[in-house]
Enzyme design. Structure first.
Site, short mmCIF file in Angstrom:
data_model
loop_
_atom_site.label_atom_id
_atom_site.label_comp_id
_atom_site.label_asym_id
_atom_site.label_seq_id
_atom_site.Cartn_x
_atom_site.Cartn_y
_atom_site.Cartn_z
N HIS A 117 13.17 11.24 12.95
CA HIS A 117 14.22 11.61 11.99
C HIS A 117 14.80 10.38 11.32
CE1 HIS A 117 17.74 10.67 14.65
NE2 HIS A 117 16.97 11.09 15.63
N ASP B 153 17.85 10.23 9.75
CA ASP B 153 19.31 10.13 9.73
C ASP B 153 19.83 9.38 10.94
OD1 ASP B 153 18.40 12.52 11.19
OD2 ASP B 153 20.53 12.91 11.54
N ASP C 13 17.80 4.78 16.65
CA ASP C 13 17.76 6.23 16.79
C ASP C 13 17.93 6.83 15.39
OD1 ASP C 13 17.95 8.87 17.55
OD2 ASP C 13 19.96 8.69 18.40
N GLU D 195 18.80 15.46 11.95
CA GLU D 195 18.58 15.78 13.37
C GLU D 195 19.85 15.57 14.18
OE1 GLU D 195 17.44 14.87 17.64
OE2 GLU D 195 18.56 13.69 16.16
N GLU D 196 20.61 14.53 13.83
CA GLU D 196 21.80 14.18 14.62
C GLU D 196 22.88 15.25 14.55
OE1 GLU D 196 21.98 11.94 16.71
OE2 GLU D 196 20.60 10.33 16.20
N ASP E 81 11.34 9.90 19.76
CA ASP E 81 12.80 9.89 19.76
C ASP E 81 13.33 9.68 21.18
OD1 ASP E 81 15.35 10.05 18.69
OD2 ASP E 81 15.36 12.23 18.50
N HIS F 215 24.10 5.21 19.25
CA HIS F 215 25.33 5.79 18.69
C HIS F 215 26.53 4.87 18.84
CE1 HIS F 215 23.79 10.26 18.97
NE2 HIS F 215 22.87 9.41 18.48
#
Length: 413
Positions: free
Chosen positions: A81, A83, A144, A178-179, A201, A384
Site C-alpha cells: 500500500h 498510503d 509501512d 490501507e491504513e 506488509d 506509525h
C-alpha cells in the site's frame, strides 16, 4: 548479508518515503487524499519504463500491472500500500541512512532528545553492520508500506530484466488507504485476477503471517441537554461527563492496547471530540476469534445501555461496523500459499516463522473475498511514529524471497 538489490532498494525507499501519501479517515473521497496519487503516478511511470504490461490506475486508485509469465502456473499477486498512517506527522519526511550501523544509539537531527537505542529495541541490536534507514525525528518514515512498494518494484524490475528466469504470470497491485481500512475495493479481486497473492506488509526477517486480528469499528454518539451554565442546575446534561463515565466503566486494566499482547484482543478508544451538548467517541475492537470480538461489541453496547438507563434525558447510540476478519479462517482450509512462502524462505537461507498479526492487512480483506493472501516480512519496525526504522538488508532478503516464490510458482504449473 548484502545483495545486488541493496542499492536499488535504498534508492527506491528514499525517493518514495519523501512523497507525502498520508491517508485521511475523515475524507469521503476515493482515495481519501489526492496526494496518494502522486506516488501512484510515479509507480506507473516506472513500471512502464521497466517493461511491465497492463499498467494502469483504476478509478478507485489502485495501480495494477503485470509481469508476464515465462512458464505455466498459478497467477500470483504481490501487493503493497502507498498510503501512510494518519496517527503521526507524515509531511516533509527526510529519510536518513545510517550506513553500516556500528551499534551505538541512533539520534535524530530534527529531534535531538529522541533516541533509538539497541538496549530498548532488541531487534535493532541484531542489525549491527546493516544499513539502517530512519526519518529525521519529526515525522514517521513511511516504511509501512513503502518498503513493501520498493521490494515489489525491485523484484519486478529484476524479473523483467531476466526473461530466462522461470515464473508464472505475476500481478502487481499498489493500493491506497490501507491504513484507514479502505485498501480493498470490492472490484479489486476480479481486477487483480490472481489465484492467490501476498502482501508485503510484515515486520521481522523470515515472518510469514497467515493470522490477523478480526476487527470491528464502533461509533458512540452522546447527545446531552445544553443549557446556559449559569442556570443549569437540574437541567443540563453534559455529554462530555457522560463520555468520561463510559470510559471509566470499560475495562481499562485488562482490555486496552497498552496492556495487551500476543493473542489478547483489545477495545481501543482512539478518538473523542465534541462539546457539553454532543460528543462522539470512536473505538476499534480487535480479537483473533469471532466470539471474542462479539463479546467486546456486547460489552460496549451494554455499557452504553447502562449509561442511557442512568440518564434518560440524554440520547446515546452505539453503532458497530464490521471491518475485516482473521485470514486464518480461510487460509487454514488450504495452506498452499503459506507453504510456498515458507519454502521460498528456506530456499534463500531463512527459517520462516509465523506469528499472529496484531493488526490487519489488505490481505485480510482479500482472503475473506476469495483471494488467499498471506503476509510477507519487509523489515519495518516501530511503525506509525518518529522512531520508525528499517534495515536495507532485511528488505533485500524479502526481495530474494519474492523472486524465489515466483520461481516456485512456476514449478507448480
Amino acid at each position: 548479508m548484502r545483495t545486488e538489490f541493496d542499492a536499488e532498494l535504498e534508492d527506491r525507499l528514499l525517493r518514495y518515503a519523501a512523497i507525502d501519501t498520508q491517508a485521511d479517515a475523515g475524507s469521503t473521497t476515493q482515495p481519501s487524499t489526492a496526494i496518494q496519487l502522486d506516488l501512484s503516478r510515479l509507480l506507473v511511470t516506472e513500471l512502464e519504463a521497466m517493461g511491465a504490461e497492463d499498467v494502469r490506475i483504476t478509478d478507485y486508485g489502485v495501480v495494477l500491472a503485470t509481469v508476464p509469465g515465462t512458464v505455466e502456473g498459478p497467477v500470483i499477486g504481490y501487493l503493497a500500500h502507498v498510503d501512510t498512517a494518519p496517527q503521526f506527522n507524515a509531511s516533509g519526511v527526510k529519510p536518513v541512512v545510517h550506513r553500516n550501523w556500528a551499534g551505538s544509539p541512533i539520534r535524530f537531527a530534527d529531534a535531538p532528545d529522541l533516541v533509538l537505542s539497541p538496549e530498548t529495541y532488541p531487534y535493532l541490536a541484531e542489525k549491527q553492520g546493516d544499513d539502517i534507514i530512519t526519518a529525521s525525528g519529526t515525522t514517521l518514515l513511511g516504511a509501512d508500506d513503502k518498503a513493501g512498494v520498493a521490494i515489489i518494484m525491485t523484484m519486478a524490475r529484476h524479473l523483467l530484466a531476466h526473461p530466462d528466469l522461470p515464473r508464472p504470470k505475476l500481478r502487481l497491485a499498489f493500493t491506497p488507504d490501507e491504513e484507514i481500512g479502505r485498501g480493498v475495493d470490492p472490484r479489486l479481486p476480479a481486477d487483480l485476477g490472481a489465484d492467490f497473492a501476498y502482501t508485503l506488509d510484515g515486520a521481522r526477517l523470515g515472518e510469514i503471517e497467515y493470522e490477523s486480528f478480526s476487527a470491528d469499528g464502533a461509533v458512540v454518539k452522546i447527545t446531552g441537554v445544553s443549557v446556559h451554565p449559569g442556570w443549569a442546575k437540574g437541567k443540563m446534561v453534559n455529554a462530555l461527563h457522560l463520555a468520561a463515565r463510559l470510559v471509566a466503566v470499560l475495562p481499562q486494566a485488562t482490555m486496552t492496547p497498552e496492556v495487551t499482547e500476543g493473542r489478547e484482543g483489545f477495545l481501543h478508544l482512539y478518538e473523542m471530540k465534541g462539546t457539553a451538548a454532543e460528543t462522539e467517541m470512536k473505538f476499534i475492537l480487535r480479537d483473533f476469534e469471532r466470539d471474542g470480538l462479539a463479546a467486546q461489541g456486547d460489552l460496549l453496547r451494554q455499557a452504553c445501555a447502562t449509561l442511557q438507563a442512568a440518564e434518560p434525558r440524554a440520547r446515546i447510540s452505539c453503532e458497530i461496523t464490521p471491518q475485516y476478519r482473521n485470514m486464518r479462517y480461510w487460509l487454514e482450509k488450504d495452506m498452499t500459499p503459506v507453504d510456498l512462502a515458507r519454502e521460498a524462505c528456506r530456499s534463500v537461507g531463512l527459517e520462516p516463522v509465523s506469528v499472529p498479526i496484531r493488526g490487519g492487512t489488505d490481505g485480510s480483506r482479500l482472503t475473506e473475498m476469495g483471494v488467499p493472501t498471506p503476509n510477507i516480512f519487509t523489515g519495518m519496525q516501530e511503525i506509525h511514529g518518529p522512531l520508525e526504522w528499517i534495515s536495507v538488508q532485511d528488505m533485500a532478503a524479502a526481495t530474494c524471497v519474492c523472486i524465489a516464490l515466483a520461481g516456485l510458482g512456476g514449478r507448480r504449473g
